[in-house]
Design an enzyme around this catalytic site. Sequence first.
Site: not given
Ligand code: AMP
Length: 283
Positions: A30, A34, A37, A187
């Site tokens: 999304m 960081h 990702h 977040r």
């Molecule tokens: P999001 O943008 O929050 O939907 O996350 C996208 C992908 O990155 C998802 O598969 C998350 O599980 C992964 N992700 C987000 N934060 C982390 C983290 N700290 N460590 C590993 N994977 C992450």
Amino acid sequence: MQVIENAPAMQAWADETRRNARRIGLVPTMGYLHEGHLSLGPAARRRADRAVTSIFVNPLQFGANEDLARYPRDLEADARQLRECGVDVLYLPSAAAMYPPGFQTEVTVTGVTQGLCGRSRPGHFRGVTTVVAKLFNAVKPHVAVFGEKDFQQLLTIRRMVADLDFDVEVLGMPIVREPDGVAMSSRNANLSAPERRAARCLSRALDTARAAFEAGERRSAALLEKARGVLDAETLARVDYAEIVDAETAQAAGTVDRPALLALAVFIGKTRLIDNAVLGGTR
Ligand code: AMP
């Protein structure tokens, strides 16, 4: 790096790539990227020849009272980071392209979505599985990589892929943390300085419970009491849930006699953070 903004164009790229016998790896996100990702990309790369990252803040997975409007965004910085990482395609559909007028199909995974975030966020996982199914159909990846930070999401996607015969390998990668232990999350940008300090209580609670587990405690209630002790001591924290569930089925586990997930969701001010640890697994 190519930027592709709609499914037909994405599919044309995927078809061409597959015709050339190249494997496609997908990292769905999304945005507001960081290190968490960015840790997923190399895993995709190792199993594929072409790397696609999608950025889509999916309205379908946010509840009415959730943080869709204040979800952090910085497309320019994201694109720069992806370019530096050697990502081949940024798939960047608009909400209008993703959900045009008349859209009326949803994908629902049942059992594994019932507890934890599924209980606290009704409809959330339906939004996730619907968008991930669409991403799979647009990008046609051979492998898709997800973080264990969203452990229940990973289980849910695995279930969907198995149940609906998606020809996609799903790969889970470990949680990436800040030096002070806080799990990286887009977040976190919404936290004030005192809230950011308070956010440490999640990983500290996990560490405390893990130490008790390693000292031989196997009763979930006792392990959760350890975690709760840390969370309750933090005045800025309000626990949404702290639970121990089976690490495969996400069903409640009274004792940890096979790999279990200790999962936390905690409001720090208005920001809801999640974190988890696998007990009795390989981590
Ligand atoms: P999001 O943008 O929050 O939907 O996350 C996208 C992908 O990155 C998802 O598969 C998350 O599980 C992964 N992700 C987000 N934060 C982390 C983290 N700290 N460590 C590993 N994977 C992450």
